[in-house]
Design a protein around this motif. Structure first.
Motif, PDB file in Angstrom:
ATOM      1  N   LEU A 296     -10.158  -1.623  -2.867  1.00 27.97           N
ATOM      2  CA  LEU A 296      -9.551  -0.825  -1.802  1.00 27.97           C
ATOM      3  C   LEU A 296      -8.439  -1.593  -1.104  1.00 27.97           C
ATOM      4  O   LEU A 296      -7.390  -1.024  -0.779  1.00 27.97           O
ATOM      5  N   TYR A 297      -8.661  -2.888  -0.864  1.00 33.37           N
ATOM      6  CA  TYR A 297      -7.655  -3.671  -0.139  1.00 33.37           C
ATOM      7  C   TYR A 297      -6.347  -3.751  -0.925  1.00 33.37           C
ATOM      8  O   TYR A 297      -5.256  -3.712  -0.341  1.00 33.37           O
ATOM      9  N   LYS A 298      -6.452  -3.868  -2.245  1.00 27.97           N
ATOM     10  CA  LYS A 298      -5.245  -3.914  -3.077  1.00 27.97           C
ATOM     11  C   LYS A 298      -4.427  -2.638  -2.913  1.00 27.97           C
ATOM     12  O   LYS A 298      -3.202  -2.679  -2.703  1.00 27.97           O
ATOM     13  N   ILE A 299      -5.107  -1.514  -3.022  1.00 29.72           N
ATOM     14  CA  ILE A 299      -4.404  -0.236  -2.971  1.00 29.72           C
ATOM     15  C   ILE A 299      -3.877   0.030  -1.566  1.00 29.72           C
ATOM     16  O   ILE A 299      -2.741   0.500  -1.399  1.00 29.72           O
ATOM     17  N   VAL A 300      -4.665  -0.277  -0.551  1.00 27.22           N
ATOM     18  CA  VAL A 300      -4.200  -0.096   0.831  1.00 27.22           C
ATOM     19  C   VAL A 300      -2.983  -0.978   1.103  1.00 27.22           C
ATOM     20  O   VAL A 300      -2.011  -0.529   1.744  1.00 27.22           O
ATOM     21  N   SER A 301      -2.998  -2.208   0.625  1.00 30.80           N
ATOM     22  CA  SER A 301      -1.836  -3.095   0.795  1.00 30.80           C
ATOM     23  C   SER A 301      -0.594  -2.472   0.168  1.00 30.80           C
ATOM     24  O   SER A 301       0.511  -2.538   0.727  1.00 30.80           O
ATOM     25  N   THR A 302      -0.771  -1.859  -0.994  1.00 31.45           N
ATOM     26  CA  THR A 302       0.347  -1.256  -1.725  1.00 31.45           C
ATOM     27  C   THR A 302       0.886  -0.034  -0.986  1.00 31.45           C
ATOM     28  O   THR A 302       2.108   0.138  -0.849  1.00 31.45           O
ATOM     29  N   ILE A 303      -0.012   0.809  -0.500  1.00 32.97           N
ATOM     30  CA  ILE A 303       0.406   1.986   0.271  1.00 32.97           C
ATOM     31  C   ILE A 303       1.130   1.561   1.554  1.00 32.97           C
ATOM     32  O   ILE A 303       2.191   2.096   1.897  1.00 32.97           O
ATOM     33  N   ASN A 304       0.565   0.594   2.243  1.00 36.74           N
ATOM     34  CA  ASN A 304       1.147   0.189   3.527  1.00 36.74           C
ATOM     35  C   ASN A 304       2.489  -0.514   3.370  1.00 36.74           C
ATOM     36  O   ASN A 304       3.378  -0.347   4.213  1.00 36.74           O
ATOM     37  N   LEU A 305       2.659  -1.293   2.298  1.00 33.88           N
ATOM     38  CA  LEU A 305       3.969  -1.913   2.080  1.00 33.88           C
ATOM     39  C   LEU A 305       5.007  -0.838   1.763  1.00 33.88           C
ATOM     40  O   LEU A 305       6.148  -0.915   2.247  1.00 33.88           O
ATOM     41  N   SER A 306       4.622   0.162   0.988  1.00 35.26           N
ATOM     42  CA  SER A 306       5.549   1.256   0.686  1.00 35.26           C
ATOM     43  C   SER A 306       6.021   1.926   1.979  1.00 35.26           C
ATOM     44  O   SER A 306       7.204   2.259   2.132  1.00 35.26           O
ATOM     45  N   ARG A 307       5.111   2.112   2.918  1.00 32.60           N
ATOM     46  CA  ARG A 307       5.471   2.731   4.200  1.00 32.60           C
ATOM     47  C   ARG A 307       6.400   1.836   5.021  1.00 32.60           C
ATOM     48  O   ARG A 307       7.355   2.316   5.644  1.00 32.60           O
ATOM     49  N   LYS A 308       6.106   0.547   5.031  1.00 26.38           N
ATOM     50  CA  LYS A 308       6.955  -0.379   5.785  1.00 26.38           C
ATOM     51  C   LYS A 308       8.372  -0.428   5.203  1.00 26.38           C
ATOM     52  O   LYS A 308       9.365  -0.515   5.941  1.00 26.38           O
ATOM     53  N   LEU A 309       8.453  -0.409   3.883  1.00 21.52           N
ATOM     54  CA  LEU A 309       9.772  -0.418   3.249  1.00 21.52           C
ATOM     55  C   LEU A 309      10.548   0.860   3.575  1.00 21.52           C
ATOM     56  O   LEU A 309      11.768   0.824   3.775  1.00 21.52           O
ATOM     57  N   LYS A 310       9.848   1.991   3.629  1.00 22.36           N
ATOM     58  CA  LYS A 310      10.515   3.247   3.984  1.00 22.36           C
ATOM     59  C   LYS A 310      11.078   3.198   5.395  1.00 22.36           C
ATOM     60  O   LYS A 310      12.186   3.704   5.658  1.00 22.36           O
ATOM     61  N   GLU A 311      10.340   2.590   6.312  1.00 25.32           N
ATOM     62  CA  GLU A 311      10.831   2.444   7.680  1.00 25.32           C
ATOM     63  C   GLU A 311      12.074   1.560   7.737  1.00 25.32           C
ATOM     64  O   GLU A 311      13.013   1.836   8.481  1.00 25.32           O
ATOM     65  N   LYS A 312      12.059   0.511   6.926  1.00 24.68           N
ATOM     66  CA  LYS A 312      13.170  -0.443   6.928  1.00 24.68           C
ATOM     67  C   LYS A 312      14.381   0.095   6.169  1.00 24.68           C
ATOM     68  O   LYS A 312      15.528  -0.127   6.580  1.00 24.68           O
ATOM     69  N   TYR A 313      14.122   0.796   5.076  1.00 25.10           N
ATOM     70  CA  TYR A 313      15.213   1.291   4.229  1.00 25.10           C
ATOM     71  C   TYR A 313      15.030   2.808   4.019  1.00 25.10           C
ATOM     72  O   TYR A 313      14.615   3.264   2.946  1.00 25.10           O
ATOM     73  N   PRO A 314      15.305   3.628   5.043  1.00 28.51           N
ATOM     74  CA  PRO A 314      15.014   5.066   4.997  1.00 28.51           C
ATOM     75  C   PRO A 314      15.801   5.834   3.934  1.00 28.51           C
ATOM     76  O   PRO A 314      15.406   6.942   3.567  1.00 28.51           O
ATOM     77  N   GLU A 315      16.892   5.256   3.449  1.00 27.06           N
ATOM     78  CA  GLU A 315      17.676   5.962   2.434  1.00 27.06           C
ATOM     79  C   GLU A 315      17.013   5.935   1.051  1.00 27.06           C
ATOM     80  O   GLU A 315      17.404   6.671   0.144  1.00 27.06           O
ATOM     81  N   ASN A 316      15.986   5.082   0.897  1.00 24.38           N
ATOM     82  CA  ASN A 316      15.243   4.985  -0.359  1.00 24.38           C
ATOM     83  C   ASN A 316      13.817   5.491  -0.167  1.00 24.38           C
ATOM     84  O   ASN A 316      13.333   5.611   0.956  1.00 24.38           O
ATOM     85  N   ASN A 317      13.166   5.795  -1.275  1.00 22.07           N
ATOM     86  CA  ASN A 317      11.736   6.105  -1.251  1.00 22.07           C
ATOM     87  C   ASN A 317      10.984   5.042  -2.043  1.00 22.07           C
ATOM     88  O   ASN A 317      11.514   4.501  -3.035  1.00 22.07           O
ATOM     89  N   PHE A 318       9.752   4.780  -1.611  1.00 17.05           N
ATOM     90  CA  PHE A 318       8.962   3.706  -2.229  1.00 17.05           C
ATOM     91  C   PHE A 318       7.585   4.264  -2.578  1.00 17.05           C
ATOM     92  O   PHE A 318       6.871   4.758  -1.707  1.00 17.05           O
ATOM     93  N   VAL A 319       7.256   4.183  -3.840  1.00 13.91           N
ATOM     94  CA  VAL A 319       6.072   4.845  -4.370  1.00 13.91           C
ATOM     95  C   VAL A 319       4.969   3.826  -4.656  1.00 13.91           C
ATOM     96  O   VAL A 319       5.170   2.904  -5.456  1.00 13.91           O
ATOM     97  N   PRO A 320       3.802   3.961  -4.016  1.00 16.03           N
ATOM     98  CA  PRO A 320       2.692   3.047  -4.304  1.00 16.03           C
ATOM     99  C   PRO A 320       2.045   3.413  -5.651  1.00 16.03           C
ATOM    100  O   PRO A 320       1.707   4.578  -5.884  1.00 16.03           O
ATOM    101  N   VAL A 321       1.890   2.421  -6.510  1.00 20.43           N
ATOM    102  CA  VAL A 321       1.351   2.651  -7.852  1.00 20.43           C
ATOM    103  C   VAL A 321       0.154   1.745  -8.096  1.00 20.43           C
ATOM    104  O   VAL A 321       0.204   0.539  -7.828  1.00 20.43           O
ATOM    105  N   TYR A 322      -0.914   2.354  -8.605  1.00 24.65           N
ATOM    106  CA  TYR A 322      -2.063   1.585  -9.086  1.00 24.65           C
ATOM    107  C   TYR A 322      -2.017   1.576 -10.609  1.00 24.65           C
ATOM    108  O   TYR A 322      -2.135   2.609 -11.254  1.00 24.65           O
TER     109      TYR A 322
END
Length: 537
Positions: A107-133
């Protein structure tokens, strides 16, 4: 929710290589491109923008085929579609197909991946970031994945499916898991959350034919609302993209040549190398068999079989049946980066250790090396256990001590007598210093006898101190017992909870709050171990 953070180096559970990586030690900077902070992702985005549009089209088609029989959330469908566009990228974690997710850190691996994708979207709103397992469907370490731990009990897939020891685990039939389901259902009990877990296990493993489909369903059910995209890369069209790199591996042994040199450099720096590369890091995967490929004198063989080819024959086999060529742990990272527009790989300490061997291999193959990020780690405790800890006057940091060290420390603190003989030892050393001075003035041959006597008497004080501590432990038996019981509950089998306990144990108590709290509290860019306290005292 009460939380506390502890530096990784103070937990005593992380090796020097990972700690030095987190500290950005100068000598390690040649083994990676960019350290994981938000600002560095701009350059990573620019570099990965070269990812071919053709590869995106093939990837999206493959994902849609995989999800064709599943209930796909709007968030996940949106993310799959987004991967067709050049401005969008992935953040990836990977994991074995452990039975019912295996240890909690899945769970921690996947949550880390989802949360980093969200942080990147906040920082770079012109791009989208997709969490992948990335499902490790091509592994064949059945013994590592065929069990999970719940309430201190081991639930094991006892009736191993056919070819369990030889085939890729994703291909394994789920036959035989009915018995595990019955035992699990009896253990987990009743109630809304327990019923959800039973239904989840049933639909995942008893209503799907193989382990890959079962795991895809399971992970999708847990994280579909977060837009998680799950990938099984064991597909012909995806493997076709890897043909040029597999050919280089067969003919030139590129990975062995580059990673061997890197491994030697890491060794010279005093680090233990995680994985030693083979000359050819490909397996042959076909008809229930996954076995390594060996080259001798221009001929190619599948280990411990009758299968063999000439150079031309194996290249023909590769082009006609690319799905039969399976990358091992050294080649899988390259395969991942060839088929995904990926910016970052998130993994545990062991995974990052072998990724740090691969930069030169990526460079030789002209593939962009991703940012490497250590997944979040956490300890989950109830408010009741936290109250016990405070009553025993144990800090959260002290919980990570070895049990004998923790008990010794607390016994010394709560004893009504001084068990520390440091003052006596210092006094003894001072006395013997005078003896050394006397020996220097008389007969220097007397020095050896003085030294021997000093060692003997200091050892005697050590023994007395240990005996006194042992006697106090007996006297304070109740406190010692409660300290041990607390730590044993939080650190099952004297190891990190996240590496032992299955998520169902905590989900049965707290329900969906478990995942929502993890999504809220785990910051992938905060390089500290987190303690999360659930519930009311």
């Amino acid at each position: 929710m009460p939380t506390e953070c502890i530096p990784y180096k103070e937990t005593n559970y992380f090796n020097e290589l990972i700690l030095d990586y987190l500290d950005e030690k100068e000598e390690l900077k040649t083994f990676y491109n960019r350290f994981p902070n938000l600002e560095n992702f701009k350059a990573q985005i620019d570099e990965k923008s070269s990812f071919p549009l053709k590869n995106r089209e093939i990837l999206v088609k493959a994902l849609k085929e995989q999800y064709s029989g599943l209930e796909v959330s709007e968030a996940t469908q949106r993310n799959i579609d987004a991967l067709a566009e050049e401005k969008n990228f992935t953040v990836v974690t990977g994991h074995q197909l452990n039975l019912f997710t295996g240890p909690l850190y899945f769970l921690y691996k996947i949550v880390s991946t989802i949360n980093l994708s969200r942080k990147l979207k906040e920082k770079y709103p012109e791009n989208n970031f997709v969490p992948v397992y990335w499902m490790a469907t091509e592994d064949h370490d059945f013994e590592e994945i065929n069990f999970f731990n719940l309430n201190g009990k081991k639930f094991q897939w006892a009736n191993a499916p056919k070819n369990a020891e030889n085939d890729a685990v994703g291909n394994l039939s789920t036959d035989g898991l009915e018995d595990v389901f019955k035992l699990f259902s009896a253990e987990i009990g009743g109630g809304k959350d327990a019923d959800f877990l039973k239904e989840l296990f049933k639909k995942s493993y008893l209503q799907h034919d193989n382990l890959a489909d079962a795991t895809l369903y399971l992970a999708n059910e847990l994280f579909k609302e977060e837009g998680l995209v799950i990938l099984d890369a064991q597909q012909t069209e995806l493997k076709k993209l890897f043909i040029p790199y597999a050919e280089n591996e067969l003919l030139e042994q590129v990975s062995h040549k580059t990673t061997t040199q890197t491994a030697e450099k890491l060794n010279d720096l005093g680090y233990n190398v995680q994985v030693n590369p083979r000359e050819i890091n490909l397996f042959y995967l076909n008809d229930g068999l996954r076995e390594r490929i060996i080259e001798r004198d221009g001929e190619y063989f599948v280990h411990e079989t009758e299968i063999q080819w000439s150079k031309d024959e194996i290249l023909k086999e590769l082009k006609e049946f690319p799905e039969r060529f399976s990358p091992n742990v050294m080649l899988r990272p390259l395969y991942q980066e060839v088929i995904l527009p990926n910016l970052c790989y998130i993994g545990g300490g062991g995974e990052l250790a072998y990724w740090l061997e691969l930069k030169e291999y990526f460079k030789a193959e002209n593939v962009v090396f991703p940012v490497l990020l250590l997944r979040n780690s956490a300890l989950i405790q109830s408010a009741k256990l936290d109250e016990k800890r405070r009553k025993l006057n144990i800090s959260n940091k002290e919980l990570f001590l070895k049990q004998h060290e923790l008990i010794n420390r607390k016994v010394r603190q709560i004893s009504n007598i001084d068990i520390d003989f440091s003052e006596q030892k210092e006094h003894l050393v001072e006395q013997f210093q005078q003896m050394y001075e006397l020996a220097e003035k008389t007969d220097k041959s007397f020095l050896g006898a003085v030294k021997a006597q000093e060692v003997k008497q200091l050892k005697g004080l050590d023994n007395l101190e240990k005996r006194l501590l042992k006697a106090q432990k007996r006297k304070l038996e109740d406190e010692v017992s409660r300290i041990a019981a607390l730590q044993n509950e939080l650190f099952p089998n004297k190891g990190l909870q996240e590496r032992q306990t299955n998520f169902s144990e905590i989900y049965a108590e707290y329900g969906p709050e478990l995942i929502s709290v993890l999504l809220k509290e785990l910051d992938p860019l905060q390089a500290e171990f987190k303690i999360l306290t659930f519930g009311k005292e």
